[in-house]
Design a protein around this motif. Structure first.
Motif, short mmCIF file in Angstrom:
data_model
loop_
_atom_site.label_atom_id
_atom_site.label_comp_id
_atom_site.label_asym_id
_atom_site.label_seq_id
_atom_site.Cartn_x
_atom_site.Cartn_y
_atom_site.Cartn_z
N TYR A 36 23.94 9.85 -28.49
CA TYR A 36 23.94 11.49 -28.89
C TYR A 36 24.46 11.30 -30.60
CZ TYR A 36 24.81 12.59 -24.21
OH TYR A 36 24.53 12.71 -22.79
N LEU A 37 23.96 12.35 -31.26
CA LEU A 37 24.25 12.47 -32.59
C LEU A 37 25.68 12.26 -33.00
CD1 LEU A 37 21.56 14.99 -33.50
CD2 LEU A 37 21.47 12.71 -33.71
N LEU A 38 26.01 11.58 -33.87
CA LEU A 38 27.49 11.44 -34.39
C LEU A 38 28.23 11.12 -33.25
CD1 LEU A 38 27.78 14.43 -36.52
CD2 LEU A 38 27.12 12.18 -37.36
N HIS A 39 27.73 10.25 -32.23
CA HIS A 39 28.55 9.74 -30.95
C HIS A 39 29.22 10.79 -30.34
CE1 HIS A 39 28.91 5.98 -28.80
NE2 HIS A 39 30.26 6.13 -29.16
N ASP A 40 28.82 12.24 -30.52
CA ASP A 40 29.46 13.10 -29.71
C ASP A 40 28.66 13.67 -28.74
OD1 ASP A 40 30.93 15.55 -29.27
OD2 ASP A 40 30.80 16.17 -31.26
N LYS A 41 28.98 13.65 -27.31
CA LYS A 41 28.42 14.24 -26.26
C LYS A 41 28.06 15.89 -26.32
CE LYS A 41 29.25 10.61 -23.20
NZ LYS A 41 28.74 10.04 -22.15
N ASN A 42 28.73 16.50 -27.15
CA ASN A 42 28.59 17.95 -27.37
C ASN A 42 27.23 18.28 -28.17
OD1 ASN A 42 30.85 18.89 -25.79
ND2 ASN A 42 32.11 18.32 -27.48
N LEU A 43 26.91 17.05 -29.11
CA LEU A 43 25.51 17.24 -29.78
C LEU A 43 24.37 17.13 -28.99
CD1 LEU A 43 26.86 16.23 -33.08
CD2 LEU A 43 26.51 18.49 -32.32
N PRO A 44 23.23 17.09 -29.48
CA PRO A 44 21.87 16.69 -28.84
C PRO A 44 21.81 15.11 -28.59
CG PRO A 44 21.41 18.33 -30.40
CD PRO A 44 22.84 18.05 -30.69
N GLY A 45 21.44 14.88 -27.16
CA GLY A 45 21.21 13.58 -26.91
C GLY A 45 19.76 13.09 -27.12
N ILE A 46 19.54 11.78 -27.40
CA ILE A 46 18.14 11.40 -27.62
C ILE A 46 18.02 10.13 -26.49
CG2 ILE A 46 16.41 10.24 -29.20
CD1 ILE A 46 18.15 11.57 -31.45
N PRO A 47 17.36 10.37 -25.62
CA PRO A 47 17.19 9.13 -24.67
C PRO A 47 16.40 8.01 -25.30
CG PRO A 47 15.63 10.97 -23.95
CD PRO A 47 16.65 11.29 -25.42
N ASN A 48 16.65 6.77 -24.81
CA ASN A 48 16.12 5.63 -25.25
C ASN A 48 14.56 5.68 -25.19
OD1 ASN A 48 18.28 4.33 -26.38
ND2 ASN A 48 18.04 2.55 -25.31
N TRP A 49 14.03 6.27 -24.22
CA TRP A 49 12.56 6.01 -24.00
C TRP A 49 11.77 6.70 -24.93
CZ3 TRP A 49 10.00 10.69 -23.70
CH2 TRP A 49 10.85 11.73 -23.04
N LEU A 50 12.30 8.03 -25.55
CA LEU A 50 11.84 8.76 -26.65
C LEU A 50 11.41 7.75 -27.75
CD1 LEU A 50 10.74 11.47 -27.36
CD2 LEU A 50 13.15 11.93 -28.42
N GLY A 51 12.37 7.00 -27.94
CA GLY A 51 12.53 6.16 -29.23
C GLY A 51 11.52 5.06 -29.18
N ALA A 52 11.17 4.39 -27.87
CA ALA A 52 10.58 3.49 -27.39
C ALA A 52 8.96 4.04 -27.64
CB ALA A 52 10.80 2.94 -26.01
N LEU A 53 8.68 5.20 -27.59
CA LEU A 53 7.66 5.71 -27.54
C LEU A 53 7.26 5.85 -29.09
CD1 LEU A 53 7.31 8.52 -24.98
CD2 LEU A 53 6.16 6.49 -24.93
N ALA A 142 16.00 3.28 -30.51
CA ALA A 142 15.18 3.35 -31.69
C ALA A 142 15.06 4.69 -32.70
CB ALA A 142 13.76 3.21 -31.18
N ALA A 143 15.29 5.70 -31.97
CA ALA A 143 15.17 7.25 -32.55
C ALA A 143 16.35 7.30 -33.71
CB ALA A 143 15.41 8.50 -31.63
N ILE A 144 17.53 7.08 -33.24
CA ILE A 144 18.67 7.24 -34.30
C ILE A 144 18.37 6.41 -35.63
CG2 ILE A 144 21.11 6.87 -34.73
CD1 ILE A 144 21.34 8.32 -31.87
N PRO A 145 18.39 5.15 -35.48
CA PRO A 145 17.89 4.09 -36.59
C PRO A 145 16.74 4.74 -37.30
CG PRO A 145 18.29 2.81 -34.73
CD PRO A 145 18.28 4.14 -34.20
N MET A 146 15.64 5.26 -36.62
CA MET A 146 14.39 5.46 -37.44
C MET A 146 14.97 6.72 -38.14
SD MET A 146 11.16 5.37 -34.92
CE MET A 146 11.80 5.73 -33.55
N GLY A 147 15.79 7.68 -37.72
CA GLY A 147 16.19 8.87 -38.56
C GLY A 147 17.14 8.63 -39.52
N PHE A 148 18.06 7.76 -39.05
CA PHE A 148 19.26 7.52 -40.16
C PHE A 148 18.58 6.53 -41.28
CE2 PHE A 148 22.41 4.55 -41.62
CZ PHE A 148 23.37 5.56 -42.15
N GLY A 149 17.77 5.55 -40.82
CA GLY A 149 17.28 4.63 -41.58
C GLY A 149 16.67 5.32 -42.85
#
Length: 174
Positions: A36-53, A142-149
């Protein structure tokens, strides 16, 4: 030494295999986690499979940029320097992921050091970004490090430009 298309294909295939292996392991051991963005479950979540793609395409793109720069005839950079930069970013991101996992409160200091170094060194380059993403993908997906990075690389680029401007103002050879 040049960085050929075969090198890019091999590295991208290895990253793809590692990402898919990680997803399969997650699937058979409790399910694929969602970050979850900002480690908050109230914010949108990104599943690991999306980043792996997305990770293989991201890797291929960054490797293309690296190869284009290293293989150019007027480039002052060699492949050894690129690998050292990649490894430095990989190690730092692994340390940050480790500290995050075990709640060791030094991440803020590490980030401040990185921001300070961004005024002096070109920490925005593709090899740093690739090292950052691959080093933190196991912990954060993978998705969060790609965006944040990517945002982080942009900030480092701006800081590097400011640093060069200050050096010119002070008469220091750039």
């Amino acid at each position: 030494m040049t960085f050929s298309k075969n090198h890019r294909i091999l590295i991208t295939l290895v990253v793809t295999a590692l990402a898919l292996t990680h997803i399969l392991w997650d699937h058979f051991n409790g399910g694929i986690p969602t970050h979850y963005l900002l480690h908050d479950k109230n914010l949108p979540g990104i599943p690991n499979w999306l980043g792996a793609l997305a990770l293989p395409f991201f890797t291929w793109f960054l490797l293309y940029r690296i190869a284009k720069r290293v293989n150019s005839s007027d480039s002052k950079e060699n492949l050894k320097l690129v690998v050292l930069r990649f490894l430095a970013a990989l190690i730092v991101s692994i340390i940050i992921a480790f500290c995050f996992t075990f709640t060791i409160d030094i991440i803020d200091y590490i980030m401040l050091i990185i921001f300070a170094l961004a005024f002096i060194f070109p920490l925005y380059k593709s090899e740093f970004l690739l090292g950052w993403v691959l080093g933190s993908a196991f912990t954060f997906g993978a998705a969060i490090p790609m965006g944040f990075g990517s945002l982080f690389a942009l900030v480092c680029f701006v800081f590097y430009l400011i640093g060069r401007f200050i050096k010119k103002l002070l008469g220091i050879k750039v």
